[in-house]
Design a protein around this motif. Structure first.
Motif, PDB file in Angstrom:
ATOM      1  N   GLN A 150       5.508 -15.840   4.882  1.00 33.65           N
ATOM      2  CA  GLN A 150       4.073 -16.080   5.248  1.00 33.65           C
ATOM      3  C   GLN A 150       3.076 -16.589   3.958  1.00 33.65           C
ATOM      4  OE1 GLN A 150       3.114 -15.816   8.540  1.00 33.65           O
ATOM      5  NE2 GLN A 150       5.464 -15.647   8.628  1.00 33.65           N
ATOM      6  N   GLU A 151       3.289 -15.749   2.952  1.00 31.34           N
ATOM      7  CA  GLU A 151       2.412 -16.004   1.698  1.00 31.34           C
ATOM      8  C   GLU A 151       2.692 -17.132   0.886  1.00 31.34           C
ATOM      9  OE1 GLU A 151      -0.209 -13.971   1.346  1.00 31.34           O
ATOM     10  OE2 GLU A 151       0.310 -13.109   3.156  1.00 31.34           O
ATOM     11  N   VAL A 152       4.095 -17.688   1.068  1.00 31.73           N
ATOM     12  CA  VAL A 152       4.203 -18.697   0.068  1.00 31.73           C
ATOM     13  C   VAL A 152       3.649 -19.845   0.234  1.00 31.73           C
ATOM     14  CG1 VAL A 152       6.515 -19.388   0.815  1.00 31.73           C
ATOM     15  CG2 VAL A 152       6.125 -19.968  -1.453  1.00 31.73           C
ATOM     16  N   PHE A 153       3.620 -20.126   1.803  1.00 28.18           N
ATOM     17  CA  PHE A 153       3.110 -21.237   2.241  1.00 28.18           C
ATOM     18  C   PHE A 153       1.422 -21.260   2.188  1.00 28.18           C
ATOM     19  CE2 PHE A 153       6.919 -20.823   4.426  1.00 28.18           C
ATOM     20  CZ  PHE A 153       7.381 -21.659   4.093  1.00 28.18           C
ATOM     21  N   LYS A 154       0.709 -19.933   2.085  1.00 30.91           N
ATOM     22  CA  LYS A 154      -0.719 -19.728   1.945  1.00 30.91           C
ATOM     23  C   LYS A 154      -1.127 -20.131   0.438  1.00 30.91           C
ATOM     24  CE  LYS A 154      -1.205 -15.839   5.434  1.00 30.91           C
ATOM     25  NZ  LYS A 154      -1.324 -14.692   5.391  1.00 30.91           N
ATOM     26  N   HIS A 155       0.032 -19.525  -0.386  1.00 29.94           N
ATOM     27  CA  HIS A 155      -0.084 -19.768  -1.952  1.00 29.94           C
ATOM     28  C   HIS A 155      -0.367 -21.265  -2.348  1.00 29.94           C
ATOM     29  CE1 HIS A 155       0.483 -19.482  -6.259  1.00 29.94           C
ATOM     30  NE2 HIS A 155       1.431 -20.071  -5.970  1.00 29.94           N
ATOM     31  N   LEU A 156       0.579 -21.910  -1.539  1.00 32.11           N
ATOM     32  CA  LEU A 156       0.822 -23.524  -1.905  1.00 32.11           C
ATOM     33  C   LEU A 156      -0.120 -24.202  -1.202  1.00 32.11           C
ATOM     34  CD1 LEU A 156       4.730 -24.180  -2.347  1.00 32.11           C
ATOM     35  CD2 LEU A 156       2.978 -23.898  -4.060  1.00 32.11           C
ATOM     36  N   GLY A 157      -0.766 -23.764  -0.079  1.00 37.71           N
ATOM     37  CA  GLY A 157      -1.692 -24.525   0.913  1.00 37.71           C
ATOM     38  C   GLY A 157      -0.768 -25.674   1.701  1.00 37.71           C
ATOM     39  N   VAL A 158       0.482 -25.303   2.353  1.00 44.53           N
ATOM     40  CA  VAL A 158       1.200 -26.207   2.772  1.00 44.53           C
ATOM     41  C   VAL A 158       1.328 -25.664   4.254  1.00 44.53           C
ATOM     42  CG1 VAL A 158       3.161 -27.155   2.932  1.00 44.53           C
ATOM     43  CG2 VAL A 158       2.431 -26.843   0.682  1.00 44.53           C
ATOM     44  N   THR A 159       1.308 -26.638   5.276  1.00 40.51           N
ATOM     45  CA  THR A 159       1.318 -26.395   6.545  1.00 40.51           C
ATOM     46  C   THR A 159       2.363 -27.705   7.116  1.00 40.51           C
ATOM     47  OG1 THR A 159      -0.458 -27.725   7.472  1.00 40.51           O
ATOM     48  CG2 THR A 159      -0.751 -25.203   7.105  1.00 40.51           C
ATOM     49  N   TYR A 160       2.920 -27.267   8.539  1.00 39.38           N
ATOM     50  CA  TYR A 160       3.975 -28.245   8.975  1.00 39.38           C
ATOM     51  C   TYR A 160       3.121 -29.575   9.616  1.00 39.38           C
ATOM     52  CZ  TYR A 160       6.839 -30.583  12.294  1.00 39.38           C
ATOM     53  OH  TYR A 160       7.857 -31.450  13.000  1.00 39.38           O
ATOM     54  N   LYS A 161       3.738 -30.548   9.199  1.00 41.17           N
ATOM     55  CA  LYS A 161       3.244 -31.844   9.780  1.00 41.17           C
ATOM     56  C   LYS A 161       4.352 -33.056   9.916  1.00 41.17           C
ATOM     57  CE  LYS A 161      -0.744 -34.884  10.163  1.00 41.17           C
ATOM     58  NZ  LYS A 161      -2.288 -35.020   9.560  1.00 41.17           N
ATOM     59  N   LYS A 162       4.574 -33.463  11.045  1.00 38.28           N
ATOM     60  CA  LYS A 162       5.760 -34.315  11.126  1.00 38.28           C
ATOM     61  C   LYS A 162       5.675 -35.615  10.067  1.00 38.28           C
ATOM     62  CE  LYS A 162       8.533 -36.708  14.577  1.00 38.28           C
ATOM     63  NZ  LYS A 162       8.609 -36.960  16.184  1.00 38.28           N
ATOM     64  N   GLU A 163       4.419 -36.187  10.467  1.00 34.24           N
ATOM     65  CA  GLU A 163       4.241 -37.662   9.516  1.00 34.24           C
ATOM     66  C   GLU A 163       2.850 -37.481   8.938  1.00 34.24           C
ATOM     67  OE1 GLU A 163       6.350 -40.079   9.109  1.00 34.24           O
ATOM     68  OE2 GLU A 163       7.837 -39.486  10.525  1.00 34.24           O
ATOM     69  N   TYR A 164       2.722 -38.171   7.732  1.00 35.86           N
ATOM     70  CA  TYR A 164       1.409 -38.023   7.008  1.00 35.86           C
ATOM     71  C   TYR A 164       1.558 -38.891   5.819  1.00 35.86           C
ATOM     72  CZ  TYR A 164       4.485 -34.476   4.757  1.00 35.86           C
ATOM     73  OH  TYR A 164       5.573 -33.801   4.188  1.00 35.86           O
ATOM     74  N   PRO A 165       0.582 -39.559   5.488  1.00 37.76           N
ATOM     75  CA  PRO A 165       0.605 -40.490   4.277  1.00 37.76           C
ATOM     76  C   PRO A 165       1.373 -39.736   2.911  1.00 37.76           C
ATOM     77  CG  PRO A 165      -1.473 -40.343   5.037  1.00 37.76           C
ATOM     78  CD  PRO A 165      -0.897 -39.326   5.672  1.00 37.76           C
ATOM     79  N   GLN A 177       2.903 -29.259  -2.063  1.00 37.19           N
ATOM     80  CA  GLN A 177       1.643 -28.353  -2.352  1.00 37.19           C
ATOM     81  C   GLN A 177       0.502 -29.767  -2.486  1.00 37.19           C
ATOM     82  OE1 GLN A 177       1.308 -26.693  -6.397  1.00 37.19           O
ATOM     83  NE2 GLN A 177      -0.025 -25.180  -5.479  1.00 37.19           N
ATOM     84  N   LYS A 178       1.040 -30.658  -3.294  1.00 40.99           N
ATOM     85  CA  LYS A 178       0.048 -31.832  -3.423  1.00 40.99           C
ATOM     86  C   LYS A 178      -0.548 -32.441  -2.275  1.00 40.99           C
ATOM     87  CE  LYS A 178      -0.245 -36.049  -6.330  1.00 40.99           C
ATOM     88  NZ  LYS A 178       0.371 -37.279  -7.073  1.00 40.99           N
ATOM     89  N   LEU A 179       0.569 -32.766  -1.212  1.00 41.82           N
ATOM     90  CA  LEU A 179       0.069 -33.307  -0.128  1.00 41.82           C
ATOM     91  C   LEU A 179      -0.284 -32.294   1.082  1.00 41.82           C
ATOM     92  CD1 LEU A 179       3.239 -35.534   0.012  1.00 41.82           C
ATOM     93  CD2 LEU A 179       1.092 -36.376  -0.426  1.00 41.82           C
ATOM     94  N   HIS A 180      -0.143 -31.193   0.765  1.00 41.30           N
ATOM     95  CA  HIS A 180      -0.790 -30.123   1.846  1.00 41.30           C
ATOM     96  C   HIS A 180       0.174 -29.946   3.111  1.00 41.30           C
ATOM     97  CE1 HIS A 180      -4.071 -29.699  -0.789  1.00 41.30           C
ATOM     98  NE2 HIS A 180      -4.327 -30.939  -0.625  1.00 41.30           N
ATOM     99  N   PHE A 181       1.085 -30.951   3.008  1.00 37.24           N
ATOM    100  CA  PHE A 181       2.061 -30.724   4.579  1.00 37.24           C
ATOM    101  C   PHE A 181       3.472 -30.932   3.906  1.00 37.24           C
ATOM    102  CE2 PHE A 181      -2.089 -32.827   5.865  1.00 37.24           C
ATOM    103  CZ  PHE A 181      -2.458 -31.946   6.708  1.00 37.24           C
ATOM    104  N   ALA A 182       4.362 -30.562   4.887  1.00 34.68           N
ATOM    105  CA  ALA A 182       5.924 -30.605   4.565  1.00 34.68           C
ATOM    106  C   ALA A 182       6.271 -30.730   6.157  1.00 34.68           C
ATOM    107  CB  ALA A 182       6.486 -29.511   3.921  1.00 34.68           C
ATOM    108  N   SER A 183       7.653 -31.501   6.202  1.00 36.75           N
ATOM    109  CA  SER A 183       8.319 -31.339   7.338  1.00 36.75           C
ATOM    110  C   SER A 183       9.076 -30.038   7.453  1.00 36.75           C
ATOM    111  CB  SER A 183       9.552 -32.459   7.374  1.00 36.75           C
ATOM    112  OG  SER A 183      10.371 -32.291   6.326  1.00 36.75           O
ATOM    113  N   CYS A 184       9.958 -29.972   8.364  1.00 35.75           N
ATOM    114  CA  CYS A 184      10.694 -28.562   8.680  1.00 35.75           C
ATOM    115  C   CYS A 184      11.690 -28.492   7.376  1.00 35.75           C
ATOM    116  CB  CYS A 184      11.458 -28.595  10.003  1.00 35.75           C
ATOM    117  SG  CYS A 184      12.842 -29.879  10.083  1.00 35.75           S
ATOM    118  N   THR A 185      12.172 -29.412   6.869  1.00 35.47           N
ATOM    119  CA  THR A 185      12.883 -29.627   5.742  1.00 35.47           C
ATOM    120  C   THR A 185      12.170 -29.268   4.392  1.00 35.47           C
ATOM    121  OG1 THR A 185      14.611 -31.427   6.596  1.00 35.47           O
ATOM    122  CG2 THR A 185      14.784 -30.813   4.389  1.00 35.47           C
ATOM    123  N   GLY A 186      11.054 -29.808   4.400  1.00 32.29           N
ATOM    124  CA  GLY A 186      10.500 -29.324   3.051  1.00 32.29           C
ATOM    125  C   GLY A 186       9.888 -27.934   3.070  1.00 32.29           C
ATOM    126  N   LEU A 187       9.617 -27.363   4.325  1.00 35.41           N
ATOM    127  CA  LEU A 187       9.091 -25.979   4.407  1.00 35.41           C
ATOM    128  C   LEU A 187      10.224 -25.071   4.305  1.00 35.41           C
ATOM    129  CD1 LEU A 187       7.100 -25.787   7.776  1.00 35.41           C
ATOM    130  CD2 LEU A 187       6.280 -26.122   5.448  1.00 35.41           C
TER     131      LEU A 187
END
Length: 312
Positions: A150-165, A177-187
């Motif tokens: 739970q906390e590592v994703f809050k710390h980095l400000g990262v949530t799931y998103k399938k596609e993004y720039p 962290q820089k992009l604020h999103f990650a796929s299931c693999t990135g998470l």
């Protein structure tokens, strides 16, 4: 498929020269109790470790070097890698004092490596350890994993998103962290790094393709013809591998894909894509194209039987 990339005799000479550099670097770190007399000779011969600490560190560095991805070998900073090994050993000792010792095999394959899968190297270990060790050291190992999930994703400000720039599936934690999103693999890479930073063995698990049913069933599970692979995390608790979805509020071995995973099919010469695998840093008897980036190869062990047994 070969167990590892073929190596020529000249590679052995180069490897020994690299190890000589590490041994010389070790000699500059007296604060860690390492002998100042450890040196590589002018002709490239290795110095001799003078105590068990030095011998262990040299052995670990050698194992990392031998199995290192060729691209990383050309670009990785040797001092940074040595520091990462030393930090990992320190954190292992702290973890053992709280949760007990783990085997050298578990440690060297699922805690020590500087990366999780095919992502680019990054300085995640110290960053995550400094942020989370104080919080998790008073928990059980299982609760520590759930807390980190739970906390590592809050710390980095990262949530799931399938596609993004800027998206790439195997982002390292700081790219996510820089992009604020990650796929299931990135998470999953983020959670594995967080667990390893506090000495908990963890690894990526995945299926190249779910076994699908009707269009209605696939829709319920979020599946489509274009996207049927999935990546998650396995952690070793009391010498047993347990699975959990990254950035999910779920129990071990019980998540949204549990039923789907129970339909997997053991690998055969005709069909390897419907099984379930875990990623290994060390060479194994299976080497597959990473489903998140088929241009990249990964060492895997087949772990499907444990998933088939969950619902039997």
């Amino acid at each position: 498929v070969p167990k590892c990339f073929p190596r020529m005799a000249s590679d052995t000479i180069q490897r020994r020269a690299r190890l000589g550099v590490y041994i010389s670097l070790l000699a500059t770190l007296p604060s860690l109790g390492l002998s100042r007399g450890l040196r590589g000779s002018a002709d490239g011969e290795l110095g001799v470790p003078r105590d068990e600490n030095e011998l262990g560190v040299v052995s670990e560095v050698e194992e990392i070097e031998v199995n290192m991805d060729a691209n990383d070998r050309d670009s990785i900073d040797r001092n940074a890698l040595l520091q990462d090994v030393l930090q990992s050993d320190e954190y292992r000792r702290k973890s053992a004092a709280v949760w007990g010792e783990i085997s050298d095999d578990l440690y060297r394959d699922h805690v020590l490596p500087y990366k999780v899968g095919t992502e680019s190297p990054s300085d995640w270990r110290k960053s995550f350890h400094d942020r989370f060790w104080t919080e998790v050291q008073g928990m059980t190992k299982a609760d520590a994993v759930k807390y980190l999930n739970q906390e590592v994703f809050k710390h980095l400000g990262v949530t799931y998103k399938k596609e993004y720039p800027g998206h790439k599936p195997d982002q390292n934690p700081f790219e996510s962290q820089k992009l604020h999103f990650a796929s299931c693999t990135g998470l999953s890479i983020i959670l594995v790094c967080a667990c390893r930073s506090v000495g908990i063995p963890a690894r990526l698990a995945f299926t190249p393709a779910w076994v699908t049913g009707t269009e209605h069933e696939d829709g319920k599970n979020g599946l489509s013809e274009e996207d049927q692979n999935h990546t998650w995390v396995e952690v070793n608790l009391d010498n047993e591998w347990r699975y959990i979805g990254a950035s999910e509020n779920s129990e071990f071995d019980k998540t949204w894909f549990t039923e789907q995973a129970s339909k997997a099919i053991r690998c055969t010469p005709e069909d390897s894509k419907h099984s379930i695998y875990a990623v290994s840093y060390k060479p194994t008897d299976k080497r597959l194209a990473a489903p998140w980036d088929p241009a990249k190869q990964i060492n895997v062990v087949e772990v499907v039987d444990r998933y088939l047994s969950k619902n039997t």
